[in-house]
Design an enzyme around this catalytic site. Structure first.
Site, PDB file in Angstrom:
ATOM      1  N   SER A   1       0.828  -1.209   0.000  1.00  0.00           N
ATOM      2  CA  SER A   1       0.000   0.000   0.000  1.00  0.00           C
ATOM      3  C   SER A   1       0.860   1.254   0.000  1.00  0.00           C
ATOM      4  O   SER A   1       0.515   2.270  -0.586  1.00  0.00           O
ATOM      5  CB  SER A   1      -0.895   0.009   1.243  1.00  0.00           C
ATOM      6  OG  SER A   1      -1.839  -1.037   1.165  1.00  0.00           O
TER       7      SER A   1
ATOM      8  N   GLU B   1      -7.891  -0.234 -12.748  1.00  0.00           N
ATOM      9  CA  GLU B   1      -7.696  -1.484 -12.007  1.00  0.00           C
ATOM     10  C   GLU B   1      -8.805  -1.674 -10.966  1.00  0.00           C
ATOM     11  O   GLU B   1      -9.335  -2.766 -10.793  1.00  0.00           O
ATOM     12  CB  GLU B   1      -6.324  -1.501 -11.322  1.00  0.00           C
ATOM     13  CG  GLU B   1      -6.054  -2.833 -10.618  1.00  0.00           C
ATOM     14  CD  GLU B   1      -4.662  -2.919  -9.978  1.00  0.00           C
ATOM     15  OE1 GLU B   1      -3.981  -1.891  -9.916  1.00  0.00           O
ATOM     16  OE2 GLU B   1      -4.285  -4.021  -9.551  1.00  0.00           O
TER      17      GLU B   1
END
Lengths: 381, 264
Positions: free
Chosen positions: A135, A244
């Site tokens: 992340s 995405e």
């Protein structure tokens, strides 16, 4: 049909038919075997390329088939119907790795790296995540040092979908200092000296897709493979996330839809205490709750997709849609296994696979938590 | 070489068919319609012959407006033009009436070969191809798995499987061939093909455009009436063959097949 806006028209239905036929002919007869083997044959890319499926959503100038966002969605939905998100993810790894090339690349780079992938001759993967940077994208450490017309790349990339056999990697590397300004994108070809690949990683789900770690050991990448300018990499990564996340939302919705359909089928047939499961209010209401969530999530995602297609910035909305779709599929796949009882825990039943395959969706393409951080910035500042 | 492919639209084979309350038709509300799979073999074969010999492939469909989508699919695969015979008076027509309308439309075209599916997967009658050939006065070869057109484009040699053997038939052209599974593997309609198909000519014709009297068509014109439709019987529970040894089980199985199933 009049009076309301329909997202799918004749063209979309025809593409859907093509994708459906492709799945029935080329995937469904073998999919259980591929799942158990942990991979599908490489020539499936070629077949999908020949059928024009890989090129959907990409410009014809680079061997694509064109089409709006709902053509892409119709096709993705039908590919998911093969029941193996791993196959869909493996075939779909180009959808996360080609957009940075199109967004940042020169005409020469586009002509070199895009058409062979859309044809299915080459496999393309995206390399962003590292063992120590998921992340926290701005923290990637794979280093690329420029010298004599080359970048010398050192480091590694983790959890790379299609990584085990990709021919090219759209790869985020650090060419500059700390933070996101120091990140650039390189296309690294797998036959470059210093490029190596781990064994296929063993996963909870997505068994039919190959996932690997990729290592760079003084990997000598031509400067000509730099996408855009140095320091533009972070922008490329962020650009990519919107599509995405949409793809992952569609995958979550289809996972939930199939789990719902399987559960309805099972509940109509399975008898307990002298009547079918649908004879019990508790099951009927559970199915109704599942169906309502599935419906709402589809509509939400379609709406956001329509806005993206119209060119509107939907970072907040697609982040919400992804989280919502994933929470729906978390709940619906859980309930689907519950309705199936012991059979739902058996590999013979599709819901068992859906339950496992679902788990990655709220992690990949930005975790639930990261999505919430993004959304909170929009609504609280 | 000009080739015509007749096309029927049928419910998707995955559709759950429900008999309507009149017991003579099916509920069409939730039906997804697709090109009859046998007709798809015809489209593919026509395209392959076109690629070899040149010429045009024309798709002739019959039915309501929705049939346009299937014709467009054939155009997207590569056919050159389409004709849809659409008329309210056709609703409820039997196979012979359908063949009459198709033959009337085909008569106006130049053709060397006509393909139809060996049957529609909905009614399973297999009449239209034969009737059409008869009405056009041309030879008909049915249930064909291999088609070879002579280099000069004047004759055709076809193969029909018969009881595990092959029957090879030769015919002059023009002729009509009904297609069987195994003939080929139809290509996919790609998105660029689908976009191109939108610009290809698709003509719509009514019965009067074809010089036909509506009286011979529809429910009223039927020579064959549907008396009743019934769903297949629900599958009964299976039986587990008892026995201590394989020999005992085999003997018991043979007995059951003979006495109960009456198949041996």
């Amino acid at each position: 049909m009049t009076g309301f806006q329909e997202y799918f028209g004749e063209t979309h239905n025809m593409v859907r038919q093509t994708a459906k036929k492709f799945v029935e002919r080329e995937i469904l007869p073998f999919v259980d075997e591929w799942e158990e083997q942990g991979g599908f044959p490489r020539d499936l890319y070629k077949k999908a390329g020949d059928a024009g499926i890989l090129g959907i959503g990409y410009p014809e100038a680079y061997g694509g088939s064109g089409g709006d966002i709902f053509v892409k969605i119709a096709c993705s939905e039908e590919l998911m119907r093969c029941g193996s998100a791993g196959v869909a993810a493996g075939l779909g790894s180009l959808d996360i790795s080609i957009p940075p090339i199109l967004a940042l690349g020169t005409e020469d780079q586009k002509q070199k790296f895009v058409p062979p992938v859309l044809k299915g001759d080459k496999i393309s993967a995206l390399g962003v995540t590292e063992p120590n940077a998921g992340s926290d994208v701005a923290n990637i450490r794979t280093k690329a040092v420029r010298s004599d017309g080359h970048y010398l790349v050192n480091g590694s990339k983790m959890f790379i979908t299609s990584g085990a056999r990709a021919n090219q990697l759209s790869c985020a590397v650090r060419t500059g200092g700390e933070g996101h300004q120091g990140i650039s994108f390189l296309v690294i070809e797998s036959d470059t000296p210093g490029y190596s690949v781990s064994e296929k990683l063993k996963k909870m789900g997505w068994w039919a897709s190959d996932t690997a770690q990729i290592f760079f050991d003084d990997c000598k990448v031509p400067v000509a493979n730099l996408l855009g300018r140095e320091g533009q990499g972070f922008y490329g990564i962020m650009q990519n996330f919107q599509s995405e996340r949409l793809q992952l939302s569609v995958m979550a919705n289809m996972t939930a839809r199939m789990a719902l359909e399987e559960s309805m089928k099972y509940a109509r047939e399975r008898e307990a205490f002298g009547k079918t499961l649908t004879g019990f209010q508790v099951t009927r209401h559970k199915l109704v709750d599942m169906a309502t969530l599935v419906e709402a999530s589809h509509e939400f995602v379609y709406r956001v997709a329509a806005k993206i297609d119209a060119g509107m910035d939907q970072v907040k909305e697609i982040s919400m849609a992804k989280n919502f779709a994933c929470e729906v599929s978390d709940k619906v796949t859980y309930d689907a296994v519950q309705i199936h009882g012991g059979f739902g825990y058996m590999r013979e039943y599709l819901v068992e696979r859906l339950y496992r395959d679902n788990r990655i969706l709220s992690i990949g393409g930005g975790t639930q938590e990261i999505m919430k951080e993004i959304i909170s910035k929009f609504i609280l500042t | 070489m000009n080739i015509i492919v007749c096309l029927k639209q049928v419910p998707d084979t995955e559709t759950q068919i429900k008999v309507a309350s009149d017991s003579k038709s099916i509920v069409t509300d939730d039906v997804k319609w697709v090109m009859n799979p046998y007709d798809e073999f015809g489209v593919e074969e026509a395209l392959r012959l076109k690629e070899k010999f040149g010429g045009e492939v024309t798709v002739v469909g019959l039915g309501p407006k929705r049939v346009t989508e299937s014709i467009r699919t054939a155009l997207a695969m590569g056919a050159d033009k389409g004709i849809l015979i659409s008329d309210d008076a056709l609703e409820g027509s039997d196979s012979l009436a359908v063949a009459k309308a198709l033959a009337a439309a085909i008569k106006e075209l130049e053709y060397d070969l006509i393909f139809t599916g060996q049957r529609g997967v909905d009614d399973d009658l297999g009449i239209v191809g034969a009737a059409c050939a008869e009405l056009l006065g041309i030879p008909q070869m049915s249930i064909i798995v291999k088609v070879e057109v002579a280099e000069d484009g004047k004759t055709v040699k076809v193969t029909r499987p018969v009881e595990g053997e092959n029957l090879v038939i030769e015919s002059s052209l023009p002729a009509l061939i009904t297609t069987q599974k195994g003939l080929n593997e139809p290509r996919y309609a790609s998105l660029p093909g689908i976009m191109k198909a939108k610009k290809k000519p698709l003509e719509e014709k009514t019965l009067s455009d074809l010089g036909l009297d509506a009286a011979g068509f529809g429910e009223g014109g039927r020579k064959m009436k549907i008396v009743e439709l019934t769903p297949p019987p629900a599958r009964a529970a299976g039986k587990i063959v008892e026995g201590e040894t394989p020999q005992e089980k085999a003997a018991e199985l043979a007995k059951l097949l003979h006495d109960e199933a009456k198949v041996i």
